[in-house]
Write an enzyme that holds these catalytic residues in place. Sequence first.
Site, PDB file in Angstrom:
ATOM      1  N   ARG A  91       0.807  -1.226   0.000  1.00  0.00           N
ATOM      2  CA  ARG A  91       0.000   0.000   0.000  1.00  0.00           C
ATOM      3  C   ARG A  91       0.838   1.274   0.000  1.00  0.00           C
ATOM      4  O   ARG A  91       0.333   2.336  -0.357  1.00  0.00           O
ATOM      5  CB  ARG A  91      -1.027  -0.060   1.129  1.00  0.00           C
ATOM      6  CG  ARG A  91      -2.101  -1.140   0.807  1.00  0.00           C
ATOM      7  CD  ARG A  91      -3.115  -1.319   1.899  1.00  0.00           C
ATOM      8  NE  ARG A  91      -2.565  -1.830   3.130  1.00  0.00           N
ATOM      9  CZ  ARG A  91      -2.387  -3.113   3.422  1.00  0.00           C
ATOM     10  NH1 ARG A  91      -2.698  -4.032   2.556  1.00  0.00           N
ATOM     11  NH2 ARG A  91      -1.888  -3.478   4.580  1.00  0.00           N
ATOM     12  N   GLU A 115       5.701 -10.860  14.487  1.00  0.00           N
ATOM     13  CA  GLU A 115       5.166 -11.434  15.721  1.00  0.00           C
ATOM     14  C   GLU A 115       5.651 -12.879  15.880  1.00  0.00           C
ATOM     15  O   GLU A 115       6.039 -13.299  16.952  1.00  0.00           O
ATOM     16  CB  GLU A 115       3.638 -11.376  15.683  1.00  0.00           C
ATOM     17  CG  GLU A 115       2.993 -11.697  17.014  1.00  0.00           C
ATOM     18  CD  GLU A 115       1.487 -11.533  16.977  1.00  0.00           C
ATOM     19  OE1 GLU A 115       0.849 -11.888  17.976  1.00  0.00           O
ATOM     20  OE2 GLU A 115       0.950 -11.069  15.942  1.00  0.00           O
TER      21      GLU A 115
END
Length: 182
Positions: free
Chosen positions: A71, A108
Amino acid sequence: MASSTTDAADDRIPRIASTIRVIQDFPKPGIQFQDITTLLLDPRAFKDAIDLFVERYKDQNINVVAGIEARGFIFGPPIALAMGAKFVPMRKPKKLPGEVISEEYSLEYGTDKMEMHVGAVQSGERALVVDDLIATGGTLSAAIRLLERVGVHVVECACVIELPELKGRDRLGDKPLFVLIS
C-alpha cells in the site's frame, strides 16, 4: 523528536478518516483491519491525503520517496511526482528483478525481509519512507536501515494511519513519524 502529527484543525483530516473502513476479525480473529481501499474510492479524500503529505515535504529537499509494499505503492508515487522526486519500491523477497540488497526484520512469529534494487538510491540523497499504516513498526524500521546502509538520509516516515497501542513508533529510533490519523 519522534512524534509528529497533523494539525487537528485541518478539516481534511476528518474527511479522510471518515472514508477508512474497519473490518472486524480480518485477516484473523481479534484484528480490526484498517481498510484504505474505501479511501481510494473517494477522489477528494484521496487527493486530500496526498496533498497533506506533499504540503509537508515539498520544501524539505527530498529526492527519494521509498514506498513499502504494497500500500506504500499507492501513496508513494503521487507524492514523489508532485515533489519531483524518484519513487523507490521497497519489496518483499524475490519480487524485484536484478540485484538487490535486503534487510531482515522480526514479525510477531518469525522474520521477513525488505529488499531494494542495488543502485536505486545514492549516498547523500534525502528520503521519505511512505506506507499506509504503522502497526508494530517492523517494515518501516527495516526500510530505514536499508536506506541508511547505503548512505541515504531518511528525513521522516509518513503513514496515513497509526495504531499507537502497538507502539510501532518506538521501533523507529530517532526518526520522526508523521501520521494523518491516529
